[in-house]
Design a protein around this motif. Structure first.
Motif, PDB file in Angstrom:
ATOM      1  N   ASN A  61     -12.022  25.057   5.315  1.00 31.39           N
ATOM      2  CA  ASN A  61     -12.218  25.215   6.757  1.00 31.39           C
ATOM      3  C   ASN A  61     -13.063  24.057   7.286  1.00 31.39           C
ATOM      4  OD1 ASN A  61     -12.648  26.051   9.357  1.00 31.39           O
ATOM      5  ND2 ASN A  61     -13.194  28.149   8.813  1.00 31.39           N
ATOM      6  N   ILE A  62     -12.418  22.901   7.426  1.00 31.31           N
ATOM      7  CA  ILE A  62     -13.102  21.663   7.806  1.00 31.31           C
ATOM      8  C   ILE A  62     -13.793  21.797   9.165  1.00 31.31           C
ATOM      9  CG2 ILE A  62     -12.804  19.177   8.228  1.00 31.31           C
ATOM     10  CD1 ILE A  62     -12.303  20.165   5.281  1.00 31.31           C
ATOM     11  N   GLY A  63     -13.137  22.465  10.114  1.00 26.07           N
ATOM     12  CA  GLY A  63     -13.727  22.631  11.444  1.00 26.07           C
ATOM     13  C   GLY A  63     -15.048  23.370  11.382  1.00 26.07           C
ATOM     14  N   SER A  64     -15.090  24.449  10.630  1.00 22.40           N
ATOM     15  CA  SER A  64     -16.312  25.244  10.520  1.00 22.40           C
ATOM     16  C   SER A  64     -17.391  24.489   9.745  1.00 22.40           C
ATOM     17  CB  SER A  64     -16.012  26.584   9.854  1.00 22.40           C
ATOM     18  OG  SER A  64     -16.957  27.538  10.240  1.00 22.40           O
ATOM     19  N   ILE A  65     -17.001  23.752   8.729  1.00 21.78           N
ATOM     20  CA  ILE A  65     -17.959  22.945   7.968  1.00 21.78           C
ATOM     21  C   ILE A  65     -18.647  21.963   8.917  1.00 21.78           C
ATOM     22  CG2 ILE A  65     -18.135  21.098   6.243  1.00 21.78           C
ATOM     23  CD1 ILE A  65     -15.908  22.654   4.664  1.00 21.78           C
ATOM     24  N   LYS A  66     -17.859  21.307   9.777  1.00 22.06           N
ATOM     25  CA  LYS A  66     -18.431  20.348  10.734  1.00 22.06           C
ATOM     26  C   LYS A  66     -19.393  21.040  11.693  1.00 22.06           C
ATOM     27  CE  LYS A  66     -14.675  17.000  10.688  1.00 22.06           C
ATOM     28  NZ  LYS A  66     -13.578  16.383  11.440  1.00 22.06           N
ATOM     29  N   VAL A  67     -19.029  22.228  12.183  1.00 27.23           N
ATOM     30  CA  VAL A  67     -19.892  22.979  13.101  1.00 27.23           C
ATOM     31  C   VAL A  67     -21.226  23.296  12.427  1.00 27.23           C
ATOM     32  CG1 VAL A  67     -20.192  25.215  14.256  1.00 27.23           C
ATOM     33  CG2 VAL A  67     -18.038  23.967  14.499  1.00 27.23           C
ATOM     34  N   LEU A  68     -21.179  23.840  11.225  1.00 30.09           N
ATOM     35  CA  LEU A  68     -22.402  24.231  10.514  1.00 30.09           C
ATOM     36  C   LEU A  68     -23.304  23.020  10.269  1.00 30.09           C
ATOM     37  CD1 LEU A  68     -20.737  26.688   7.978  1.00 30.09           C
ATOM     38  CD2 LEU A  68     -22.182  27.327   9.924  1.00 30.09           C
ATOM     39  N   TRP A 119     -11.236  24.983  20.523  1.00 33.05           N
ATOM     40  CA  TRP A 119     -11.622  24.242  19.328  1.00 33.05           C
ATOM     41  C   TRP A 119     -11.842  22.774  19.675  1.00 33.05           C
ATOM     42  CZ3 TRP A 119      -7.778  26.017  14.913  1.00 33.05           C
ATOM     43  CH2 TRP A 119      -8.033  27.343  14.594  1.00 33.05           C
ATOM     44  N   LYS A 120     -12.687  22.125  18.886  1.00 32.46           N
ATOM     45  CA  LYS A 120     -12.953  20.678  18.980  1.00 32.46           C
ATOM     46  C   LYS A 120     -13.496  20.273  20.343  1.00 32.46           C
ATOM     47  CE  LYS A 120      -9.512  19.605  15.492  1.00 32.46           C
ATOM     48  NZ  LYS A 120      -8.337  18.855  15.129  1.00 32.46           N
ATOM     49  N   LYS A 121     -14.220  21.195  20.984  1.00 27.08           N
ATOM     50  CA  LYS A 121     -14.823  20.890  22.284  1.00 27.08           C
ATOM     51  C   LYS A 121     -16.331  21.111  22.254  1.00 27.08           C
ATOM     52  CE  LYS A 121     -10.685  21.563  24.911  1.00 27.08           C
ATOM     53  NZ  LYS A 121      -9.586  22.401  24.928  1.00 27.08           N
ATOM     54  N   GLY A 122     -16.875  21.445  21.087  1.00 21.63           N
ATOM     55  CA  GLY A 122     -18.308  21.598  20.937  1.00 21.63           C
ATOM     56  C   GLY A 122     -18.865  22.978  21.268  1.00 21.63           C
ATOM     57  N   TYR A 123     -18.003  23.920  21.659  1.00 27.15           N
ATOM     58  CA  TYR A 123     -18.490  25.252  22.025  1.00 27.15           C
ATOM     59  C   TYR A 123     -19.102  26.004  20.844  1.00 27.15           C
ATOM     60  CZ  TYR A 123     -16.304  24.897  26.625  1.00 27.15           C
ATOM     61  OH  TYR A 123     -15.965  24.514  27.896  1.00 27.15           O
ATOM     62  N   ALA A 124     -18.475  25.892  19.685  1.00 25.80           N
ATOM     63  CA  ALA A 124     -18.993  26.602  18.510  1.00 25.80           C
ATOM     64  C   ALA A 124     -20.355  26.038  18.096  1.00 25.80           C
ATOM     65  CB  ALA A 124     -18.004  26.518  17.349  1.00 25.80           C
ATOM     66  N   THR A 125     -20.481  24.726  18.076  1.00 32.05           N
ATOM     67  CA  THR A 125     -21.746  24.095  17.698  1.00 32.05           C
ATOM     68  C   THR A 125     -22.844  24.454  18.696  1.00 32.05           C
ATOM     69  OG1 THR A 125     -20.536  22.264  16.675  1.00 32.05           O
ATOM     70  CG2 THR A 125     -22.876  21.897  17.132  1.00 32.05           C
ATOM     71  N   GLU A 126     -22.523  24.386  19.973  1.00 36.15           N
ATOM     72  CA  GLU A 126     -23.479  24.717  21.033  1.00 36.15           C
ATOM     73  C   GLU A 126     -23.946  26.170  20.903  1.00 36.15           C
ATOM     74  OE1 GLU A 126     -23.221  24.856  25.892  1.00 36.15           O
ATOM     75  OE2 GLU A 126     -22.133  23.251  24.865  1.00 36.15           O
ATOM     76  N   SER A 127     -23.003  27.052  20.647  1.00 32.13           N
ATOM     77  CA  SER A 127     -23.338  28.469  20.487  1.00 32.13           C
ATOM     78  C   SER A 127     -24.162  28.706  19.224  1.00 32.13           C
ATOM     79  CB  SER A 127     -22.062  29.313  20.445  1.00 32.13           C
ATOM     80  OG  SER A 127     -21.349  29.199  21.652  1.00 32.13           O
ATOM     81  N   LEU A 128     -23.786  28.062  18.135  1.00 33.18           N
ATOM     82  CA  LEU A 128     -24.514  28.226  16.876  1.00 33.18           C
ATOM     83  C   LEU A 128     -25.956  27.755  17.022  1.00 33.18           C
ATOM     84  CD1 LEU A 128     -24.802  28.910  13.898  1.00 33.18           C
ATOM     85  CD2 LEU A 128     -23.706  26.714  13.352  1.00 33.18           C
TER      86      LEU A 128
END
Length: 184
Positions: free
Chosen positions: A139-146, A106-115
């Protein structure tokens, strides 16, 4: 067997196989990854197996309607999460994404990069018109990713998610093929 590989700067996404069972079970068993997930923590590995077997079977169809991908680090090939892309009715030409990342990443940019990579795959390879996602309002983390990936919040559904903590509202997000995509 169909082979799909989506490669980013730091990750590789590929269709899951039964050999991913242990890693997926560990991911599903983490309380922190379960907090905003409706699946729940599996009681035992056989429960996880019964969940992923239909996903694996779907991944083997000639025309996949529900892609379930393992996210691995490109450097070590370490499993760090799951990504899903469910294709809706052909008439509407849209898909819906979901993801679950191991809390160590988490908080390393992997989710955003994958999305971002899955959005590109959806528009460029699958020729989708619209890609949607939803997440619990807390779900603040997911909101930021999206939002970092360029998805736009379109609405709020009241008490639609049965979470362990109780019923939760859900934010709906989407991006269109004509929207400007974010690459950084």
């Amino acid at each position: 067997m169909i082979r799909i590989e989506i490669v980013t700067e730091r990750t590789k996404l590929r269709l899951i196989t039964l050999s991913d069972l242990d890693a997926i079970h560990e991911l599903h068993s983490l309380p922190e990854t379960d907090e905003y997930n409706t699946l729940g923590i599996p009681v035992h590995i056989e429960e996880t197996k019964s969940i992923i077997e239909p996903w694996i079977k779907e991944n083997q169809l000639h025309e996949i309607k529900n892609y379930t991908l393992a996210i691995e680090t490109k450097s070590e090939g370490k499993f760090i999460g799951l990504f899903g892309l469910k294709i809706g009715n052909k008439k509407y030409n849209r898909g819906e994404v979901w993801y679950k990342i191991h809390s160590d990443y988490w908080k390393k940019g992997y989710a955003t990069e994958s999305l971002r990579a899955v959005i590109d795959f959806g528009f460029e390879t699958l020729k989708l018109h619209r890609i949607e996602a939803g997440c619990a309002v807390d779900n603040i983390g997911s909101i930021k990713v999206l939002e970092k990936a360029g998805m736009i919040r379109e609405g709020r559904s009241r008490q639609i998610l049965p979470l362990k903590s109780g019923w939760s509202d859900n934010f709906g997000y989407a991006i269109l093929e004509t929207d400007k995509r974010k690459n950084n």
